[in-house]
Design a protein around this motif. Structure first.
Motif: not given
Lengths: 398, 212
Positions: A309, A318, A367, B38
């Protein structure tokens, strides 16, 4: 489930400060819990309780005293808060002023003399502190360069081609028979993802000011690089560029950024090449944070779990956006090495917490990083990360 | 917190079918109309009770885009249960089930319990896949089946819990070797007396943590 218990206590405490509600049908939300309202409700209490026997003098005295103490405390709190607000304002003014000064330096001294100055010690120091938002786009463009020699014209050609393709495509969902590439480049998928790109900003979603722009850049890219196509994560990169550059320049930076070896490896989902990046990362992880590294190994927490990610979206999903832009500042200058250095900086910043948690809590933490990350603290941790291992640098290990 | 067993789940299916929304509804009991995309994998966890036993579910929520299949494949390892999700308002997500199933069967252990989920059952007017079709697909491939709505929470608890019940039954029948962690089942730490500090203390700061 065990969740409830911690919530109930403070709520009942708050309610007990109130006079009995005049009518059970009036919700509690009509009684805000501000200090002001609380003191008022104390006085009204006497009215609504007037049919009760009079208080003994001693008790009345005690209540008066308690009431005065509460008022005094409330005043003290207010004064403190006002002071805090003033300090915050002063700090903000200072920050704004230094940003303004920096912008002037970038605009008047550095940008006009880019090629001679961009590697100087002074500029590098200034760069590390974050490029002022007003010149950010220009600095990114210059630092990323245009190795691909993309012109505004080429962008317009790619965009026109994308529009033609979309027009000729059926609106109904793609059927099973169609090729993979068709499906990947499908307008529907890009549309779906745009609506899920920084949804909280409400500017890229349908009807928002940048919906069409984001759509155009991603569509044009699928025509420019049909072999890569549209891959999830791209929408975040394009979005950050759009926030800092005009459309065609954003496209040029976008295509050149994705053309870097690390980004190409990831967006082509070249799994074995990705694994070599992760393996190199682990070498430096072990070198910099041996205790945490051992803890992660023991818990089978592999770097792909959090790095995918971070690398795919260049931290824009993030980290808080302003912090992500600061990461981009240095990434545009230092390349992929810096992305992995930031990862180690994050792990270093939260080392204490992370060493105490098990697999699932660590995986969840990494995450979904905390909403508030102190930027200067993170950058000092990134700074403290050393990117040499046994005399080898990142590029050599990789 | 002590648990008797830990089951690893993986949620798979095309992009945009509502995998992350199902997870959020199950762990946090809320619905986010526009969920973040996601990338890679995200996680959820929740404790449930089956047959009087505390079972911790550790849920891996994966990215749905075709390009990411090679990454997703590495996450099947050690999963005891899989939720294979399609969107009842998008026929193509149903059409892709076969390839998802092939992937799942090929990269997981053969005992993995698979629950087929037709999500977005609240959008009846836009339905493109009949419930009977989902049932038939599940029957044909030996899956459990349910239609859910992450939005209204309809059948969400049931989907996650029924999968766990099936896994639990397989343990009772001796089908699963619980001492082999590759099966996605871990025996809880209640026997380990001193070393149980890991799972509790720090969890509170994560929003998606549920109650574990």
């Amino acid at each position: 489930l065990v969740k409830q218990s911690s919530e109930t206590r403070p709520r009942s405490l708050k309610v007990s400060l109130h006079p009995p509600s005049p009518s059970p049908s009036i919700p509690h939300s009509l009684f805000p819990f501000s200090n002001h309202a609380r003191t008022q409700s104390l006085t009204t209490m006497c009215v609504c309780c007037s049919n009760l026997p009079a208080k003994p003098a001693e008790e009345a005295q005690k209540h008066r005293q308690q009431y005065e103490e509460m008022v005094a405390q409330a005043k003290k709190r207010e004064l403190k808060e006002a002071q805090k607000r003033r300090k915050q304002l002063e700090l903000r003014c200072k920050v704004e002023e230094s940003i303004g000064n920096a912008a002037q330096t970038w605009n008047q001294e550095i940008l006009p003399n880019w090629s001679t100055m961009c590697n100087s010690r002074r500029v590098r120091d200034l760069w590390w502190q974050g490029v002022p938002p007003s010149v950010r786009g220009k600095v990114w463009s210059l630092a990323v360069g245009n190795e691909l020699n993309i012109t505004h014209e080429l962008y317009n050609i790619c965009l026109a081609r994308a529009r033609d393709k979309w027009k000729s495509m059926p609106i109904e969902p793609v059927t099973e028979g169609s090729s993979l590439a068709d499906r990947e480049a499908s307008l529907e998928l890009i549309k779906l993802d745009i609506s899920r790109t920084f949804p909280h900003l409400c500017i890229f979603q349908q009807g928002g000011p940048y919906y069409d722009v984001l759509h155009s850049i991603l569509g044009a890219y699928t025509c420019y690089r049909p072999d890569v196509g549209y891959v999830q994560g791209m929408s975040f990169i394009a979005a950050v560029l759009i926030l800092n550059l005009d459309t065609a320049d954003a496209f040029i930076a976008f295509a050149n950024l994705l053309n870097k070896p690390c980004q190409m490896a990831f967006f082509r989902v070249d799994h074995s090449l990705m694994l070599t990046y992760f393996a190199a990362f682990e070498v430096f992880f072990d070198e910099n944070l041996p205790k945490l590294f051992a803890h992660f190994k023991e818990n089978k927490l592999t770097p792909d779990i959090y790095l995918i990610d971070w690398i795919f979206t260049l931290y824009s999903k993030s980290l808080p956006l302003d912090l992500a832009c600061r990461v981009w500042d240095v990434f545009c200058r230092d390349g992929d090495e810096f992305l992995f250095r930031v990862a180690l900086g994050i792990l270093r910043l939260y080392e204490d917490v992370l060493t105490r948690m098990d697999f699932i809590h660590n995986a969840q933490f990494l995450t979904r990083l905390p909403d508030h990350i102190p930027p200067d603290q993170l950058f000092s941790h990134i700074h403290a990360v050393h990117m040499t291992s046994k005399n080898r640098k990142w590029a050599q290990v990789r | 917190m002590a648990y008797a067993y830990l089951f690893k789940y993986i949620i798979i299916g095309d992009t945009g079918v509502g995998k992350s929304c199902l997870l959020l509804q199950f762990t946090d009991k809320r619905f986010q109309p526009v969920h973040d995309l996601t990338i890679g994998v995200e996680f959820g966890a929740r404790m449930i009770t089956i047959d009087g036993k505390q079972i911790k579910l550790q849920i891996w929520d994966t990215a749905g885009q075709e390009s990411f299949r090679s990454i997703t494949r590495s996450y099947y390892r050690g999963a005891a249960g899989a939720l294979l999700v399609y969107d009842i308002t998008r026929r193509d997500t149903f059409n892709h089930l076969t390839t998802w199933l092939e992937d799942a069967r090929q990269h997981s252990n053969s005992n993995m319990v698979i629950m087929l989920i037709g999500n977005k059952s609240d959008l009846e007017s836009r339905r493109e896949v009949k419930k009977e079709e989902g049932e038939a697909f599940a029957r044909e491939h030996g899956l459990i089946f349910m239609e859910t709505s992450a939005k209204t929470a309809s059948n969400v608890e049931e989907a996650f819990i029924n999968t766990a019940k099936e896994i639990y039954e397989k343990i009772q029948e001796g089908v699963f070797d619980i001492n082999n962690e590759a099966n996605g089942i871990k025996i809880g730490p209640q026997h380990a007396t001193t070393n149980s500090t890991l799972s509790g203390s720090q969890g509170g700061q994560q929003a998606g943590g549920g109650c574990c």
